[in-house]
Design a protein around this motif. Structure first.
Motif, short mmCIF file in Angstrom:
data_model
loop_
_atom_site.label_atom_id
_atom_site.label_comp_id
_atom_site.label_asym_id
_atom_site.label_seq_id
_atom_site.Cartn_x
_atom_site.Cartn_y
_atom_site.Cartn_z
N GLY A 1 -2.42 102.68 59.78
CA GLY A 1 -3.85 102.96 59.78
C GLY A 1 -4.49 102.95 58.41
N ARG A 2 -3.69 102.92 57.33
CA ARG A 2 -4.24 102.89 55.98
C ARG A 2 -4.66 101.46 55.63
NH1 ARG A 2 -2.97 107.76 52.98
NH2 ARG A 2 -4.56 106.96 51.57
N SER A 3 -5.57 101.33 54.70
CA SER A 3 -6.03 100.03 54.21
C SER A 3 -5.85 99.97 52.70
CB SER A 3 -7.50 99.81 54.55
OG SER A 3 -7.68 99.80 55.94
N THR A 4 -5.73 98.77 52.18
CA THR A 4 -5.55 98.57 50.75
C THR A 4 -6.52 97.50 50.26
OG1 THR A 4 -3.21 99.11 50.88
CG2 THR A 4 -3.91 97.90 48.95
N LEU A 5 -7.14 97.77 49.14
CA LEU A 5 -7.93 96.76 48.43
C LEU A 5 -7.19 96.43 47.16
CD1 LEU A 5 -11.58 98.15 48.74
CD2 LEU A 5 -10.52 96.29 50.04
N SER A 6 -7.12 95.14 46.81
CA SER A 6 -6.41 94.75 45.60
C SER A 6 -7.25 93.80 44.78
CB SER A 6 -5.06 94.11 45.94
OG SER A 6 -5.24 92.97 46.74
N VAL A 7 -6.97 93.78 43.49
CA VAL A 7 -7.62 92.89 42.55
C VAL A 7 -6.51 92.14 41.83
CG1 VAL A 7 -9.11 92.75 40.52
CG2 VAL A 7 -9.51 94.50 42.25
N VAL A 8 -6.67 90.83 41.70
CA VAL A 8 -5.67 90.00 41.06
C VAL A 8 -6.35 89.23 39.93
CG1 VAL A 8 -4.04 88.09 41.39
CG2 VAL A 8 -4.39 89.77 43.21
N GLY A 9 -5.69 89.13 38.80
CA GLY A 9 -6.23 88.36 37.69
C GLY A 9 -5.10 87.75 36.89
N GLY A 10 -5.39 86.65 36.23
CA GLY A 10 -4.38 86.01 35.40
C GLY A 10 -4.77 84.59 35.07
N THR A 11 -3.75 83.80 34.79
CA THR A 11 -3.98 82.40 34.47
C THR A 11 -3.12 81.54 35.39
OG1 THR A 11 -2.26 82.40 32.79
CG2 THR A 11 -4.51 82.90 32.05
N TYR B 1 -6.25 77.39 33.99
CA TYR B 1 -7.32 78.02 34.75
C TYR B 1 -7.28 79.53 34.54
CZ TYR B 1 -7.97 73.79 37.60
OH TYR B 1 -8.23 72.52 38.04
N ILE B 2 -8.43 80.17 34.68
CA ILE B 2 -8.50 81.61 34.82
C ILE B 2 -8.52 81.89 36.31
CG2 ILE B 2 -9.92 83.66 34.47
CD1 ILE B 2 -10.93 82.33 31.88
N VAL B 3 -7.66 82.78 36.75
CA VAL B 3 -7.54 83.08 38.18
C VAL B 3 -8.00 84.52 38.41
CG1 VAL B 3 -5.98 83.24 40.15
CG2 VAL B 3 -5.56 81.53 38.37
N ILE B 4 -8.96 84.68 39.31
CA ILE B 4 -9.40 86.01 39.73
C ILE B 4 -9.37 86.05 41.25
CG2 ILE B 4 -10.76 86.59 37.69
CD1 ILE B 4 -13.25 85.69 39.20
N GLY B 5 -9.08 87.21 41.79
CA GLY B 5 -9.00 87.30 43.24
C GLY B 5 -9.18 88.71 43.76
N GLN C 1 -8.63 83.75 46.16
CA GLN C 1 -8.53 83.52 44.71
C GLN C 1 -9.50 82.42 44.30
OE1 GLN C 1 -4.55 82.35 43.68
NE2 GLN C 1 -3.71 84.40 43.98
N TRP C 2 -10.11 82.62 43.14
CA TRP C 2 -10.95 81.59 42.56
C TRP C 2 -10.30 81.13 41.27
CZ3 TRP C 2 -12.87 86.13 44.57
CH2 TRP C 2 -13.70 86.00 45.68
N TRP C 3 -10.06 79.83 41.18
CA TRP C 3 -9.49 79.24 39.97
C TRP C 3 -10.66 78.58 39.23
CZ3 TRP C 3 -3.95 77.52 39.35
CH2 TRP C 3 -3.10 78.33 40.11
N GLY D 1 -11.48 75.32 34.83
CA GLY D 1 -10.72 74.08 34.83
C GLY D 1 -11.38 73.08 35.76
N ASP D 2 -10.86 71.88 35.78
CA ASP D 2 -11.42 70.84 36.64
C ASP D 2 -10.29 70.17 37.40
OD1 ASP D 2 -13.53 69.21 37.62
OD2 ASP D 2 -12.90 67.60 36.26
N PRO D 3 -10.32 70.14 38.71
CA PRO D 3 -11.39 70.59 39.61
C PRO D 3 -11.30 72.10 39.88
CG PRO D 3 -9.62 69.63 40.89
CD PRO D 3 -9.23 69.48 39.44
#
Length: 179
Positions: free
Chosen positions: A42-52, A60-64, A82-84, A87-89
């Motif tokens: 029944g518990r929920s988790t929110l997470s944040v991810v960051g890196g390259t 790329y810079i990766v955030i999520g 995740q959003w990369w 960079g291109d593309p």
């Protein structure tokens, strides 16, 4: 020589034993729920991810962000995006996942999981992948965990003329807040 115990005394003993067993069961059940803590049903988790990240010959810079829900103690279903960028593309990755956290280990909780990922790549065909992950979650504050792990990802329908590799192994770092 036998000692005769009155019926009333036998009933008290039986009722006392039943009451004691009920008490023990309630303590065991409470302890199991307390042990699972942030990873309980029944518990929920929110997470944040960051890196390259590295793709298509560039960095790329990766955030999520991600969210998961515990179906039973230790087992969750999740969804991560995740959003990369830089960079291109540009790349957007959406990943449903399943994960089991070994909550029985206090303060440092190992985990294993599996995921499917769909990568939306600007001006390219989408790329699907499957993978697995393992690592540890370390309690760093009230309902807050720092995660450190490794993931293996295998790309489906991978064209080696477009991609330099059809699989990757990479580290994962996260911060998760459970509520």
């Amino acid at each position: 020589m036998s000692v005769r115990v009155p019926m009333r005394t036998k009933m008290r003993r039986v009722l006392g034993a039943i009451a004691f067993l009920v008490f023990l069961l309630s303590v065991v059940q409470t302890s199991a729920a307390e042990l699972a803590g942030d990873f309980s049903k029944g518990r929920s988790t929110l997470s944040v991810v960051g890196g390259t990240g590295y793709a298509f010959g560039g960095s790329y810079i990766v955030i999520g962000v991600g969210a998961s829900y515990f179906l039973i103690d230790g087992l969750n279903l999740g969804l991560n995006v995740q959003w990369w960028t830089s960079g291109d593309p540009e790349i957007v990755k959406i990943s449903p996942s399943v994960e089991y956290v070994f909550y029985q280990v206090p303060s440092i909780s190992p985990y294993i999981g599996a995921f499917f990922r769909e990568s939306y790549i600007q001006n390219q065909s989408n790329l699907g992948s499957i993978g697995g992950r393992a690592g540890v979650l370390v309690l760093v504050g009230s309902h807050t965990h720092f995660g450190l792990g490794v993931a293996y990802e295998a790309y489906l329908n991978c064209d080696t003329s477009t991609y330099s590799s059809c699989s990757d192994v990479y580290p994962e770092v996260s911060v998760a807040i459970t509520f």
